[in-house]
Design a protein around this motif. Sequence first.
Motif, PDB file in Angstrom:
ATOM      1  N   GLY A 189       0.785  -1.229   0.000  1.00 29.41           N
ATOM      2  CA  GLY A 189       0.000   0.000   0.000  1.00 29.41           C
ATOM      3  C   GLY A 189       0.815   1.276   0.000  1.00 29.41           C
ATOM      4  O   GLY A 189       0.278   2.348   0.280  1.00 29.41           O
ATOM      5  N   THR A 190       2.109   1.165  -0.318  1.00 32.08           N
ATOM      6  CA  THR A 190       2.992   2.334  -0.404  1.00 32.08           C
ATOM      7  C   THR A 190       3.912   2.161  -1.608  1.00 32.08           C
ATOM      8  O   THR A 190       3.988   1.069  -2.195  1.00 32.08           O
ATOM      9  CB  THR A 190       3.871   2.491   0.856  1.00 32.08           C
ATOM     10  N   PRO A 191       4.669   3.198  -1.986  1.00 32.42           N
ATOM     11  CA  PRO A 191       5.639   3.038  -3.080  1.00 32.42           C
ATOM     12  C   PRO A 191       6.742   2.024  -2.802  1.00 32.42           C
ATOM     13  O   PRO A 191       7.499   1.687  -3.712  1.00 32.42           O
ATOM     14  CB  PRO A 191       6.222   4.455  -3.234  1.00 32.42           C
ATOM     15  N   LEU A 192       6.835   1.513  -1.570  1.00 33.87           N
ATOM     16  CA  LEU A 192       7.736   0.402  -1.294  1.00 33.87           C
ATOM     17  C   LEU A 192       7.427  -0.773  -2.218  1.00 33.87           C
ATOM     18  O   LEU A 192       8.326  -1.546  -2.591  1.00 33.87           O
ATOM     19  CB  LEU A 192       7.610  -0.013   0.173  1.00 33.87           C
ATOM     20  N   ARG A 193       6.172  -0.901  -2.605  1.00 33.16           N
ATOM     21  CA  ARG A 193       5.762  -1.983  -3.506  1.00 33.16           C
ATOM     22  C   ARG A 193       6.568  -1.964  -4.804  1.00 33.16           C
ATOM     23  O   ARG A 193       7.035  -3.002  -5.270  1.00 33.16           O
ATOM     24  CB  ARG A 193       4.271  -1.846  -3.814  1.00 33.16           C
ATOM     25  N   GLY A 194       6.741  -0.782  -5.370  1.00 33.49           N
ATOM     26  CA  GLY A 194       7.499  -0.671  -6.610  1.00 33.49           C
ATOM     27  C   GLY A 194       8.947  -1.091  -6.440  1.00 33.49           C
ATOM     28  O   GLY A 194       9.540  -1.705  -7.344  1.00 33.49           O
ATOM     29  N   GLU A 195       9.529  -0.780  -5.296  1.00 24.60           N
ATOM     30  CA  GLU A 195      10.907  -1.181  -5.037  1.00 24.60           C
ATOM     31  C   GLU A 195      11.024  -2.702  -4.933  1.00 24.60           C
ATOM     32  O   GLU A 195      11.978  -3.307  -5.431  1.00 24.60           O
ATOM     33  CB  GLU A 195      11.411  -0.535  -3.744  1.00 24.60           C
ATOM     34  N   ILE A 196      10.057  -3.331  -4.280  1.00 23.91           N
ATOM     35  CA  ILE A 196      10.071  -4.799  -4.155  1.00 23.91           C
ATOM     36  C   ILE A 196       9.911  -5.439  -5.533  1.00 23.91           C
ATOM     37  O   ILE A 196      10.655  -6.359  -5.906  1.00 23.91           O
ATOM     38  CB  ILE A 196       8.962  -5.260  -3.203  1.00 23.91           C
ATOM     39  N   GLU A 197       8.939  -4.958  -6.298  1.00 22.03           N
ATOM     40  CA  GLU A 197       8.659  -5.553  -7.604  1.00 22.03           C
ATOM     41  C   GLU A 197       9.799  -5.344  -8.600  1.00 22.03           C
ATOM     42  O   GLU A 197       9.943  -6.114  -9.556  1.00 22.03           O
ATOM     43  CB  GLU A 197       7.352  -4.985  -8.156  1.00 22.03           C
ATOM     44  N   ALA A 198      10.626  -4.323  -8.385  1.00 22.05           N
ATOM     45  CA  ALA A 198      11.746  -4.055  -9.296  1.00 22.05           C
ATOM     46  C   ALA A 198      12.940  -4.963  -9.058  1.00 22.05           C
ATOM     47  O   ALA A 198      13.874  -5.004  -9.862  1.00 22.05           O
ATOM     48  CB  ALA A 198      12.184  -2.595  -9.158  1.00 22.05           C
ATOM     49  N   ARG A 199      12.931  -5.710  -7.954  1.00 26.60           N
ATOM     50  CA  ARG A 199      14.077  -6.540  -7.601  1.00 26.60           C
ATOM     51  C   ARG A 199      13.938  -7.976  -8.100  1.00 26.60           C
ATOM     52  O   ARG A 199      12.830  -8.504  -8.167  1.00 26.60           O
ATOM     53  CB  ARG A 199      14.294  -6.511  -6.079  1.00 26.60           C
ATOM     54  N   CYS A 200      15.075  -8.579  -8.412  1.00 22.90           N
ATOM     55  CA  CYS A 200      15.095  -9.963  -8.854  1.00 22.90           C
ATOM     56  C   CYS A 200      15.012 -10.883  -7.628  1.00 22.90           C
ATOM     57  O   CYS A 200      15.404 -10.505  -6.524  1.00 22.90           O
ATOM     58  CB  CYS A 200      16.384 -10.264  -9.629  1.00 22.90           C
ATOM     59  N   GLY A 201      14.518 -12.073  -7.860  1.00 27.01           N
ATOM     60  CA  GLY A 201      14.432 -13.040  -6.771  1.00 27.01           C
ATOM     61  C   GLY A 201      13.037 -13.078  -6.190  1.00 27.01           C
ATOM     62  O   GLY A 201      12.062 -13.375  -6.876  1.00 27.01           O
ATOM     63  N   ALA A 202      12.911 -12.753  -4.913  1.00 27.44           N
ATOM     64  CA  ALA A 202      11.621 -12.807  -4.228  1.00 27.44           C
ATOM     65  C   ALA A 202      10.636 -11.811  -4.824  1.00 27.44           C
ATOM     66  O   ALA A 202      10.992 -10.679  -5.161  1.00 27.44           O
ATOM     67  CB  ALA A 202      11.813 -12.529  -2.744  1.00 27.44           C
ATOM     68  N   GLY A 203       9.382 -12.230  -4.956  1.00 24.79           N
ATOM     69  CA  GLY A 203       8.341 -11.361  -5.461  1.00 24.79           C
ATOM     70  C   GLY A 203       7.580 -10.681  -4.343  1.00 24.79           C
ATOM     71  O   GLY A 203       7.917 -10.808  -3.155  1.00 24.79           O
ATOM     72  N   LEU A 204       6.517  -9.971  -4.715  1.00 28.27           N
ATOM     73  CA  LEU A 204       5.741  -9.205  -3.750  1.00 28.27           C
ATOM     74  C   LEU A 204       5.093 -10.113  -2.701  1.00 28.27           C
ATOM     75  O   LEU A 204       5.092  -9.793  -1.511  1.00 28.27           O
ATOM     76  CB  LEU A 204       4.679  -8.381  -4.475  1.00 28.27           C
ATOM     77  N   ALA A 205       4.544 -11.234  -3.130  1.00 26.51           N
ATOM     78  CA  ALA A 205       3.880 -12.146  -2.189  1.00 26.51           C
ATOM     79  C   ALA A 205       4.867 -12.696  -1.166  1.00 26.51           C
ATOM     80  O   ALA A 205       4.568 -12.743   0.033  1.00 26.51           O
ATOM     81  CB  ALA A 205       3.210 -13.292  -2.953  1.00 26.51           C
ATOM     82  N   GLU A 206       6.055 -13.112  -1.636  1.00 26.71           N
ATOM     83  CA  GLU A 206       7.050 -13.640  -0.701  1.00 26.71           C
ATOM     84  C   GLU A 206       7.540 -12.554   0.249  1.00 26.71           C
ATOM     85  O   GLU A 206       7.710 -12.791   1.450  1.00 26.71           O
ATOM     86  CB  GLU A 206       8.235 -14.238  -1.454  1.00 26.71           C
TER      87      GLU A 206
END
Length: 272
Positions: free
Chosen positions: A224-241
Amino acid sequence: MDRPGSDTVFAGSIPELYDTYLVPLIFEPYAAGLAHRVAARRPSRVLETAAGTGVLTRAMARALPALVDLVATDLNQPMLDRAAAVGTQRPVQWQQADATQLPFDDASFDVVACQFGVMFFPGKARAFSEARRVLRRGGALVFNVWDRIEDNEFADTVTTALARLFPADPPRFMARTPHGYFDREAIAGDLGDAGFSAAPRFETIAARSRALSARVPAVAYCQGTPLRGEIEARCGAGLAEATSVCTAAIAERFGAGPVDAKIQAHIVVVEG
């Protein structure tokens, strides 16, 4: 490498998740107090900047007499759309606006209010200068900012957990932006650079952040914050993990059932 410009992007599903999870978790505990400070000044016209999904707007709509004009602005139209959809108990003027370039006449408001928004302004002194410009003589800028991340325990736990999940490139949105503008001297300096001659008044207030489960704050911050975009931009673990890892970290620190953590913020009032 994260782009600071992405820190202000609240789009897609973020506005709904932000309003559903994050607002009751950390914003509602401060909205009534800030609205009370605004109402105590007996204004006839109030401008809100960085209104987001309207938690402070709704509190001010309840606290201010019906004859007081209330104008709520935000840079992000999707956030205002969510705020307008939720609604207020009396009419409010919703308007998209950049806090660093306000589309209002000089000396047209008695109070400018902002709840947890100034941290996102790329030019803080410029935004403060615009607030001062639109204030009438004797008016005031009333706002709050989060204290350091260590005094905001859910945000700190999430940030630490994500650093373990992404050790080569930790997502730092929470520490960089929401909790990156807490130094009183820096804030006072920016207000002085903006032309405020009066010394700002600071009050630091601790409160409690409560949720029915550890997953609620994990979803709030990760999705629910722009932290989501940072997580989704990274390789490896996804948003759910990432959300699951943060859920586990919060449960480990605060318990598997209902969770309760400290939050802390500075309330700032400066006369125009």
